[in-house]
Motif scaffolding. Sequence first.
Motif, PDB file in Angstrom:
ATOM      1  N   LYS A 107     -11.664 -68.070 -57.580  1.00  0.00           N
ATOM      2  CA  LYS A 107     -11.335 -69.457 -57.226  1.00  0.00           C
ATOM      3  C   LYS A 107      -9.840 -69.669 -57.004  1.00  0.00           C
ATOM      4  N   THR A 108      -9.042 -68.599 -57.176  1.00  0.00           N
ATOM      5  CA  THR A 108      -7.603 -68.771 -56.954  1.00  0.00           C
ATOM      6  C   THR A 108      -7.235 -68.533 -55.484  1.00  0.00           C
ATOM      7  N   THR A 109      -8.166 -68.022 -54.686  1.00  0.00           N
ATOM      8  CA  THR A 109      -7.833 -67.801 -53.270  1.00  0.00           C
ATOM      9  C   THR A 109      -8.252 -69.008 -52.445  1.00  0.00           C
ATOM     10  N   LYS A 110      -7.811 -68.994 -51.165  1.00  0.00           N
ATOM     11  CA  LYS A 110      -8.120 -70.118 -50.279  1.00  0.00           C
ATOM     12  C   LYS A 110      -9.504 -69.978 -49.654  1.00  0.00           C
ATOM     13  N   GLU A 111     -10.082 -68.773 -49.718  1.00  0.00           N
ATOM     14  CA  GLU A 111     -11.359 -68.547 -49.035  1.00  0.00           C
ATOM     15  C   GLU A 111     -12.438 -69.458 -49.609  1.00  0.00           C
ATOM     16  N   PRO A 112     -13.110 -70.216 -48.745  1.00  0.00           N
ATOM     17  CA  PRO A 112     -14.140 -71.128 -49.233  1.00  0.00           C
ATOM     18  C   PRO A 112     -15.178 -70.392 -50.078  1.00  0.00           C
ATOM     19  N   LEU A 113     -15.666 -71.079 -51.135  1.00  0.00           N
ATOM     20  CA  LEU A 113     -16.614 -70.439 -52.059  1.00  0.00           C
ATOM     21  C   LEU A 113     -17.894 -69.983 -51.363  1.00  0.00           C
ATOM     22  N   TYR A 114     -18.392 -70.831 -50.439  1.00  0.00           N
ATOM     23  CA  TYR A 114     -19.665 -70.469 -49.809  1.00  0.00           C
ATOM     24  C   TYR A 114     -19.499 -69.163 -49.013  1.00  0.00           C
ATOM     25  N   LEU A 115     -18.296 -68.976 -48.422  1.00  0.00           N
ATOM     26  CA  LEU A 115     -18.043 -67.743 -47.668  1.00  0.00           C
ATOM     27  C   LEU A 115     -17.936 -66.540 -48.593  1.00  0.00           C
ATOM     28  N   GLN A 116     -17.347 -66.761 -49.768  1.00  0.00           N
ATOM     29  CA  GLN A 116     -17.230 -65.661 -50.732  1.00  0.00           C
ATOM     30  C   GLN A 116     -18.616 -65.173 -51.139  1.00  0.00           C
ATOM     31  N   ILE A 117     -19.525 -66.121 -51.393  1.00  0.00           N
ATOM     32  CA  ILE A 117     -20.896 -65.735 -51.768  1.00  0.00           C
ATOM     33  C   ILE A 117     -21.576 -65.030 -50.608  1.00  0.00           C
ATOM     34  N   LYS A 118     -21.458 -65.655 -49.448  1.00  0.00           N
ATOM     35  CA  LYS A 118     -22.118 -65.099 -48.273  1.00  0.00           C
ATOM     36  C   LYS A 118     -21.651 -63.668 -48.019  1.00  0.00           C
ATOM     37  N   ASN A 119     -20.326 -63.476 -48.016  1.00  0.00           N
ATOM     38  CA  ASN A 119     -19.792 -62.137 -47.726  1.00  0.00           C
ATOM     39  C   ASN A 119     -20.162 -61.113 -48.794  1.00  0.00           C
ATOM     40  N   ALA A 120     -20.204 -61.565 -50.057  1.00  0.00           N
ATOM     41  CA  ALA A 120     -20.561 -60.633 -51.140  1.00  0.00           C
ATOM     42  C   ALA A 120     -22.002 -60.153 -50.983  1.00  0.00           C
ATOM     43  N   VAL A 121     -22.906 -61.102 -50.674  1.00  0.00           N
ATOM     44  CA  VAL A 121     -24.315 -60.728 -50.502  1.00  0.00           C
ATOM     45  C   VAL A 121     -24.454 -59.810 -49.289  1.00  0.00           C
ATOM     46  N   LYS A 122     -23.745 -60.167 -48.221  1.00  0.00           N
ATOM     47  CA  LYS A 122     -23.818 -59.380 -46.994  1.00  0.00           C
ATOM     48  C   LYS A 122     -23.352 -57.941 -47.260  1.00  0.00           C
ATOM     49  N   THR A 123     -22.235 -57.818 -47.964  1.00  0.00           N
ATOM     50  CA  THR A 123     -21.714 -56.488 -48.283  1.00  0.00           C
ATOM     51  C   THR A 123     -22.726 -55.707 -49.115  1.00  0.00           C
ATOM     52  N   ALA A 124     -23.338 -56.398 -50.096  1.00  0.00           N
ATOM     53  CA  ALA A 124     -24.317 -55.720 -50.961  1.00  0.00           C
ATOM     54  C   ALA A 124     -25.510 -55.211 -50.148  1.00  0.00           C
ATOM     55  N   ILE A 125     -25.883 -55.975 -49.115  1.00  0.00           N
ATOM     56  CA  ILE A 125     -27.003 -55.537 -48.269  1.00  0.00           C
ATOM     57  C   ILE A 125     -26.567 -54.329 -47.449  1.00  0.00           C
ATOM     58  N   ILE A 126     -25.366 -54.424 -46.874  1.00  0.00           N
ATOM     59  CA  ILE A 126     -24.894 -53.332 -46.013  1.00  0.00           C
ATOM     60  C   ILE A 126     -24.697 -52.036 -46.801  1.00  0.00           C
ATOM     61  N   ASN A 127     -24.132 -52.136 -48.010  1.00  0.00           N
ATOM     62  CA  ASN A 127     -23.893 -50.874 -48.727  1.00  0.00           C
ATOM     63  C   ASN A 127     -25.087 -50.407 -49.565  1.00  0.00           C
ATOM     64  N   GLY A 128     -26.193 -51.126 -49.470  1.00  0.00           N
ATOM     65  CA  GLY A 128     -27.422 -50.635 -50.084  1.00  0.00           C
ATOM     66  C   GLY A 128     -27.622 -51.052 -51.535  1.00  0.00           C
ATOM     67  N   THR A 129     -26.734 -51.896 -52.078  1.00  0.00           N
ATOM     68  CA  THR A 129     -26.951 -52.414 -53.430  1.00  0.00           C
ATOM     69  C   THR A 129     -28.199 -53.298 -53.433  1.00  0.00           C
ATOM     70  N   LEU A 130     -28.325 -54.089 -52.369  1.00  0.00           N
ATOM     71  CA  LEU A 130     -29.516 -54.916 -52.204  1.00  0.00           C
ATOM     72  C   LEU A 130     -30.391 -54.301 -51.125  1.00  0.00           C
ATOM     73  N   ASN A 131     -31.679 -54.193 -51.411  1.00  0.00           N
ATOM     74  CA  ASN A 131     -32.604 -53.604 -50.453  1.00  0.00           C
ATOM     75  C   ASN A 131     -33.590 -54.630 -49.931  1.00  0.00           C
ATOM     76  N   HIS A 132     -34.312 -54.196 -48.893  1.00  0.00           N
ATOM     77  CA  HIS A 132     -35.345 -55.020 -48.283  1.00  0.00           C
ATOM     78  C   HIS A 132     -36.279 -55.601 -49.348  1.00  0.00           C
ATOM     79  N   MET A 133     -36.477 -56.906 -49.308  1.00  0.00           N
ATOM     80  CA  MET A 133     -37.369 -57.655 -50.204  1.00  0.00           C
ATOM     81  C   MET A 133     -36.850 -57.773 -51.648  1.00  0.00           C
ATOM     82  N   ASP A 134     -35.587 -57.471 -51.885  1.00  0.00           N
ATOM     83  CA  ASP A 134     -35.003 -57.780 -53.197  1.00  0.00           C
ATOM     84  C   ASP A 134     -34.795 -59.289 -53.284  1.00  0.00           C
TER      85      ASP A 134
END
Lengths: 263, 246
Positions: free
Chosen positions: B8-35
């Motif tokens: 919360k100390t950065t300027k990046e909007p919170l919704y984008l932080q969540i979105k990008n984190a989930v997206k990264t997790a999907i891309i790097n395989g932390t999250l899989n299909h139907m998780d």
Amino acid sequence: MLKDKIQMIKLDRRSSLSLSSQLYNELKSLILDRHFTYREKVCDKAQCAKALGITEIEVSKAFDQLHNENFLIKEDDTYYVNQYDFSSDFFSRIVKVYDAIKAMNLEPSMEEIQRKILRVDHALSQKSKFKVGSKLLYVRRLYKGNGQPLILLDLYYDLELFSNLDQHMNDDTPIYQTLFDHYQTVIKKSHRIVDVVNLPKDIAKIFHVRNQTAGFKVTAETYNQYEQLVEYTEGYSADNYVYEFEINVKEIIQDYKIMNQNI
Amino acid sequence: MEYILIDKTTKEPLYLQIKNAVKTAIINGTLNHMDKLPTERELCEVFDMSVIVAKNAYDELVKEGLVSRIKGKGTFVTTRKTYKVPIHHFYNLEYFSKAAKYELKKRVVLFSMIKYDPTIYHLLHLEVDELCYVAKLVIYLKNEPLLLQTLYLPEKHYKHLNIEKLEQITALEMLQRESVVRPDHIKNVFKAHNLTSAEAQLLKVDDFAPAHYVRSFVYDDQNEPLVLLVSLYPSETAKWEVDLHA
């Protein structure tokens, strides 16, 4: 269709297979073996029937089946061959679009559909690697072979590197030539991702194909001699477009060996 | 939800932080299909944010086609891991399995013998009285279908073919080990293809989904065709990567 191609068609009247099925098989084989060029006209039904000594109805049956399977396209009762291939160069070196179209034995031409200056937003930055807020020149060009749409290119250039590019760019000079002449930029490397997508409505319309037809989408980041990103492109082509890529079995064996060593 | 980091100390909007984190997790395989993703309420509780922010983040992910909301059940990852494969490796399925750090599994869904098919026989230079095997294989990675392959294997080169063999070794390896012919090069033609509903069902993607259609001929050094393989890779699972130099 020329006489020599009709002569290549062999029908066997003693066969249990109908003459129309035989004609269908023979024509399909000729197309798959690439005896035709893209959009080559297939001779009219009457001519074909006469040359082969069969009825027009039988010819129609064969043509219609090939049309249904997308091997032929039909325009005002005339049939054209609907398969064409791009040189294998696509996967091996950077070629000018015009040269690639010439290599297909087609007369190249280009239509510029749109040109504007824009600022990079978040979405564009994510896919193109250009910085958010930087100023780009966007150009959409449609490349054609014998007047038929083949490749649609969305091109993006960094205006910080190429100020006034808009004024230097013209239809007659290849873009990379312009970049060299005015900015001493030499294209060195291009990183491409080849994907298949269902074409969105506006693009399907440009290619005269049904909405949601599958087509290639190739995105490319192109770098100059200083490893600066100079161009980002998204290219589209429709489902009658094919690429060829040849590999040597020795390379495969070598590849397996290297991989197994790594494991 | 440990794959999400909110700063919360950065300027990046919170919704984008969540979105990008989930997206990264999907891309790097932390999250899989139907998780299953955390519920919006859970996000609010852990990261101390308003429901609107959580909702916006998930809306963005839905818009990008990465996740779907299933009524009464929650939000799930609905995208597959996409493998970007250098074009020089595309025939080498081991490459996929290495990238995924997971074993490939092959399942034969059809094994039969054709007596005569004009197009196939013409393409493989077979005589009318020769026989040819046809096999359809679904190849899985991490229990998700990766590709569907149809193989046309002339009986004269594949004397002792059976389903077990097809599931264990590749058509090319079989040629090299068990036949007198010597495979020399492979010509591949790439096409864009809309999957039929049957193909889509086997590959567990939507009807009409876009796929790479790859027709591969294996030739001997006399340029005689030995084998024909047709592979369908849904665009969701594979993209080809190529570096070109001027």
